[in-house]
Design a protein around this motif. Structure first.
Motif, PDB file in Angstrom:
ATOM      1  N   SER A  41      27.823  10.233  32.999  1.00 62.54           N
ATOM      2  CA  SER A  41      28.820  11.067  33.672  1.00 62.54           C
ATOM      3  C   SER A  41      28.212  12.410  34.081  1.00 62.54           C
ATOM      4  CB  SER A  41      30.059  11.277  32.801  1.00 62.54           C
ATOM      5  OG  SER A  41      29.752  12.050  31.661  1.00 62.54           O
ATOM      6  N   GLN A  42      27.279  12.919  33.284  1.00 64.93           N
ATOM      7  CA  GLN A  42      26.603  14.166  33.641  1.00 64.93           C
ATOM      8  C   GLN A  42      25.750  13.968  34.897  1.00 64.93           C
ATOM      9  OE1 GLN A  42      26.496  17.408  31.513  1.00 64.93           O
ATOM     10  NE2 GLN A  42      28.464  16.374  31.490  1.00 64.93           N
ATOM     11  N   LEU A  43      25.046  12.853  34.969  1.00 63.30           N
ATOM     12  CA  LEU A  43      24.217  12.565  36.137  1.00 63.30           C
ATOM     13  C   LEU A  43      25.073  12.348  37.390  1.00 63.30           C
ATOM     14  CD1 LEU A  43      21.491  10.275  34.528  1.00 63.30           C
ATOM     15  CD2 LEU A  43      21.244  12.651  35.299  1.00 63.30           C
TER      16      LEU A  43
ATOM     17  N   LYS B 105      15.561   9.679  26.633  1.00 61.20           N
ATOM     18  CA  LYS B 105      14.527   9.720  25.587  1.00 61.20           C
ATOM     19  C   LYS B 105      14.540  11.074  24.877  1.00 61.20           C
ATOM     20  CE  LYS B 105       9.546   9.101  24.965  1.00 61.20           C
ATOM     21  NZ  LYS B 105       8.272   8.821  25.645  1.00 61.20           N
ATOM     22  N   ARG B 106      14.638  12.166  25.644  1.00 56.25           N
ATOM     23  CA  ARG B 106      14.681  13.507  25.033  1.00 56.25           C
ATOM     24  C   ARG B 106      15.945  13.711  24.216  1.00 56.25           C
ATOM     25  NH1 ARG B 106      11.860  16.983  29.542  1.00 56.25           N
ATOM     26  NH2 ARG B 106       9.747  16.703  28.794  1.00 56.25           N
TER      27      ARG B 106
ATOM     28  N   ASN C 210      11.313  19.357  38.012  1.00 55.20           N
ATOM     29  CA  ASN C 210      11.365  18.030  37.430  1.00 55.20           C
ATOM     30  C   ASN C 210      10.938  18.114  35.967  1.00 55.20           C
ATOM     31  OD1 ASN C 210      10.668  15.340  36.591  1.00 55.20           O
ATOM     32  ND2 ASN C 210      10.720  14.758  38.735  1.00 55.20           N
ATOM     33  N   ALA C 211      11.807  17.635  35.094  1.00 54.63           N
ATOM     34  CA  ALA C 211      11.566  17.723  33.651  1.00 54.63           C
ATOM     35  C   ALA C 211      11.057  16.414  33.052  1.00 54.63           C
ATOM     36  CB  ALA C 211      12.847  18.160  32.939  1.00 54.63           C
TER      37      ALA C 211
ATOM     38  N   HIS D  79      15.790  18.756  36.141  1.00 53.13           N
ATOM     39  CA  HIS D  79      16.302  17.434  36.467  1.00 53.13           C
ATOM     40  C   HIS D  79      15.248  16.404  36.107  1.00 53.13           C
ATOM     41  CE1 HIS D  79      13.862  16.700  40.105  1.00 53.13           C
ATOM     42  NE2 HIS D  79      13.833  18.028  40.148  1.00 53.13           N
ATOM     43  N   GLY D  80      15.668  15.172  36.001  1.00 49.21           N
ATOM     44  CA  GLY D  80      14.719  14.119  35.679  1.00 49.21           C
ATOM     45  C   GLY D  80      15.364  12.761  35.791  1.00 49.21           C
ATOM     46  N   THR D  81      14.586  11.752  35.505  1.00 51.15           N
ATOM     47  CA  THR D  81      15.121  10.394  35.547  1.00 51.15           C
ATOM     48  C   THR D  81      16.035  10.179  34.349  1.00 51.15           C
ATOM     49  OG1 THR D  81      13.299   9.488  34.259  1.00 51.15           O
ATOM     50  CG2 THR D  81      13.042   9.512  36.677  1.00 51.15           C
ATOM     51  N   ARG D  82      16.922   9.249  34.486  1.00 51.60           N
ATOM     52  CA  ARG D  82      17.836   8.919  33.392  1.00 51.60           C
ATOM     53  C   ARG D  82      17.047   8.536  32.139  1.00 51.60           C
ATOM     54  NH1 ARG D  82      20.172   4.909  30.696  1.00 51.60           N
ATOM     55  NH2 ARG D  82      22.388   5.079  30.195  1.00 51.60           N
TER      56      ARG D  82
END
Length: 122
Positions: A76-78, A59-60, A95-96, A51-54
């Protein structure tokens, strides 16, 4: 719609693990019910939920080549994501947002430490 696909994925993981001794699969098991199915169908599976911030995820995604999920679907995924709860004993959240190498290191530590209780890793 996802149920048959997740069952096929779990069966393939179970078959590979029997043949090779272990298996790693990757999918977006965003809901607890998806993770529960994968764990029950495979038996001994553990789930590492990245998981990580939007902003970090976006960015990835932007630099990936040949990725089927357009960045327009990220929100929508979040919204769909159900973070693991304490009852999900075989689910580890990592956390990614960190550099890829650090994330890989955290995932390796998580999977190697079979006695560690499920928890959130930084």
């Amino acid at each position: 719609m996802r149920l048959p696909w997740l069952q096929i994925l779990a069966q393939a993981a179970r078959k590979a693990a029997r043949k090779q001794g272990c298996a790693v699969v990757s999918c977006s098991a965003l809901k607890q019910s998806y993770r529960d199915l994968l764990i029950s169908e495979t038996g001994r599976a553990r789930v590492v939920l990245l998981h990580g911030t939007r902003a970090a995820i976006l960015k990835r995604m932007a630099v990936r080549e040949n990725h089927y999920l357009p960045t327009s679907l990220l929100d929508s995924q979040l919204e769909t994501l159900e973070m693991p709860n304490p009852q999900e004993k075989k689910v580890f959240a990592v956390n990614a947002d960190s550099a890829s190498e650090k994330v890989f290191e955290l995932v390796q530590k998580t999977l190697k430490n079979t006695l560690a209780p499920p928890r959130q890793y930084p």
